[in-house]
Design an enzyme around this catalytic site. Structure first.
Site, PDB file in Angstrom:
ATOM      1  N   LEU A 123     -48.198 112.710  52.584  1.00  0.00           N
ATOM      2  CA  LEU A 123     -49.086 112.120  51.577  1.00  0.00           C
ATOM      3  C   LEU A 123     -49.807 110.871  52.066  1.00  0.00           C
ATOM      4  CD1 LEU A 123     -46.810 112.715  48.482  1.00  0.00           C
ATOM      5  CD2 LEU A 123     -48.616 114.172  49.397  1.00  0.00           C
ATOM      6  N   CYS A 124     -49.782 110.657  53.382  1.00  0.00           N
ATOM      7  CA  CYS A 124     -50.486 109.498  53.952  1.00  0.00           C
ATOM      8  C   CYS A 124     -51.981 109.785  54.060  1.00  0.00           C
ATOM      9  CB  CYS A 124     -49.949 109.223  55.352  1.00  0.00           C
ATOM     10  SG  CYS A 124     -48.758 107.894  55.404  1.00  0.00           S
ATOM     11  N   HIS A 125     -52.780 108.757  53.812  1.00  0.00           N
ATOM     12  CA  HIS A 125     -54.229 108.883  54.005  1.00  0.00           C
ATOM     13  C   HIS A 125     -54.576 108.739  55.475  1.00  0.00           C
ATOM     14  CE1 HIS A 125     -53.762 107.579  49.803  1.00  0.00           C
ATOM     15  NE2 HIS A 125     -54.868 108.279  49.573  1.00  0.00           N
ATOM     16  N   MET A 130     -46.818 102.560  57.227  1.00  0.00           N
ATOM     17  CA  MET A 130     -46.383 103.855  57.765  1.00  0.00           C
ATOM     18  C   MET A 130     -46.888 104.035  59.190  1.00  0.00           C
ATOM     19  SD  MET A 130     -44.385 105.109  55.675  1.00  0.00           S
ATOM     20  CE  MET A 130     -44.089 106.475  56.786  1.00  0.00           C
ATOM     21  N   GLU A 131     -48.110 103.532  59.437  1.00  0.00           N
ATOM     22  CA  GLU A 131     -48.675 103.638  60.781  1.00  0.00           C
ATOM     23  C   GLU A 131     -47.852 102.819  61.781  1.00  0.00           C
ATOM     24  OE1 GLU A 131     -50.338 103.586  57.985  1.00  0.00           O
ATOM     25  OE2 GLU A 131     -51.507 105.417  58.192  1.00  0.00           O
ATOM     26  N   ASP A 183     -37.976 110.219  76.211  1.00  0.00           N
ATOM     27  CA  ASP A 183     -38.455 111.327  77.049  1.00  0.00           C
ATOM     28  C   ASP A 183     -38.647 110.885  78.499  1.00  0.00           C
ATOM     29  OD1 ASP A 183     -39.557 113.982  77.531  1.00  0.00           O
ATOM     30  OD2 ASP A 183     -41.464 112.947  77.752  1.00  0.00           O
TER      31      ASP A 183
END
Lengths: 278, 151
Positions: free
Chosen positions: A74-76, A112-113, A127
């Protein structure tokens, strides 16, 4: 308080932000990845098989921040104006601290970013290093600060979760020694009776090694010079391996010195990072 | 005159003190370094300067003496602050007096370049996103190396 991503019927929906005013938004997040000290040393010296680990992880973090909307339902999609990803190699705790800062002028927050950037940077570190260490552990990913927007500014208080306990509270740096302005400090006397060398670790090195002042018995030195002192320190406490990590300068009796500089009883030897005054 | 102190300083007063009762000085150059509110990260809220008491004063003295061998100087004042400083606070002052301006300009520039690469001071910056130790800058070393080929 309600969850903005749920509508009146409790269903997930994307919040319409068209009518929200634009403001300058910034968010910082951090996390860490623990690894074996030997892995961290390889990482620091660029000795890992996949090449430049930090540069790759930084790009991965930046790319991830830009693609957060593809990962989090639901992130823009946001036109970020800035993404910065930084790494702090922590030899003392055998981990890499990762921080990410995102910024834009817009209608939604960027936490969120920032969190996604930290997460993916940590995954990329895993990794890049997994060929030599499969026990690495990612943790303590959290929001540090958030500014702008309707909900106001947020700053994380002192760490609460045990997972963050490896991050030391940033103590105010002390001014080392007892000399006052304009006079030459003679330093403290040896705190052991036998002939000894007085060692000081200054500034960032003191915090990294967790040691300010220490006395080393002169007879413990395999050779009577700075190289011998380093060997004796490492034998006394493995954290002094940090003396070989990064650029560490040395002064004997307050004069710049090197590994071959001879030492005698009661000399004052200081180790410190490159200077940054002025 | 070399001082390492917590208190602030008044550049004008220090310059007047250096020139007091003298009429042989033809040029005086004064440099003041200030705390910026951005550096490696934005929003620097404060910084803390640590130094190595004893060695600091000796290192500054050696830099001033080196300048005095390179240029005909009539007076030098170096003041460097330590402890916690806020943005816009003055950190460092170098005042150089000479009979002629070129010597004063160059010696002031030289003293700052050497101070930044040789005097045992370390900056810790306190920002919105946490505290960190400032890392050395290649540019400072390049600036200092300029003086190895001249004079």
């Amino acid at each position: 308080m309600s969850l903005t991503h749920l509508n009146a019927r409790g269903e997930a929906h994307m919040v319409d932000v068209a009518d929200k005013p634009e403001s300058r938004r910034e968010a910082s997040a951090s996390g860490l990845i623990r690894m074996r000290p030997a892995t961290l040393a390889l990482l620091a010296e660029g000795g890992l098989p996949k090449g430049d680990v930090l540069a790759t992880a930084r790009i991965a973090g930046i790319q991830a921040a830009k693609r957060t909307h593809e990962l989090i339902p639901l992130c823009h999609a946001l036109a970020l104006s800035k993404v910065a990803v930084d790494f702090d190699l922590d030899e003392k705790h055998a981990c890499v601290h990762v921080t990410a800062t995102c910024r834009l002028n817009g209608r939604t927050g960027v936490e969120m970013e920032a969190l996604t950037a930290v997460s993916v940077a940590c995954l990329t570190l895993y990794d890049m290093c997994k060929a030599v260490d499969k026990e690495m552990e990612i943790g303590a990913i959290h929001l540090e600060t958030k500014t702008g927007g309707k909900s106001g500014d947020y700053r994380r208080e002192a760490p609460s979760a045990p997972a963050t306990s490896v991050i030391e509270a940033a103590a105010a740096p002390i001014v080392t020694g007892e000399g006052a302005a304009g006079e030459v400090s003679v330093g403290t006397r040896c705190d052991i009776a036998a002939p000894c060398i007085r060692v000081k670790c200054l500034a960032e090195l003191r915090e990294r090694l967790g040691v300010g002042d220490v006395s080393v018995p002169f007879n413990d030195l395999p050779s009577a010079d700075v190289a011998g002192l380093k060997a004796a320190l490492k034998a006394q406490d493995p954290s002094f391996e940090g003396l070989d990590q990064g650029r560490v300068l040395c002064a004997v009796n307050q004069v710049m010195a090197g590994d071959a500089t001879p030492l005698t009883d009661n000399d004052e030897v200081a180790f410190f990072p490159p200077v940054t005054g002025g | 005159m070399i001082r390492v102190q917590r208190e602030t300083f008044d550049a004008g007063a220090e310059q007047r003190a250096l020139l007091d009762d003298r009429s042989d000085v033809g040029a005086v150059v004064s440099f003041t370094g200030l705390v910026r509110d951005f550096n490696e990260r934005p929003e620097v809220q404060a910084l803390t300067l640590e130094h190595y008491p004893g060695m600091t004063e000796a290192a500054l003295q050696a830099i001033v003496e080196e300048a005095e061998t390179r240029w005909p100087l009539q007076g030098v004042t170096v003041i460097h602050r330590i402890g916690r400083l806020a943005p816009a606070d003055p950190i460092v002052l170098v005042v150089v007096a000479s009979a002629h301006r070129r010597a004063a300009f160059e010696a002031c520039d030289f003293i700052m370049d050497y101070l930044k690469t040789r005097a045992p001071f370390w900056k810790k910056e306190h920002t919105a996103s946490g505290d960190y130790w400032v890392s050395e800058r290649d540019g400072d070393h390049q600036d200092a190396r300029r003086w190895e080929f001249s004079s």
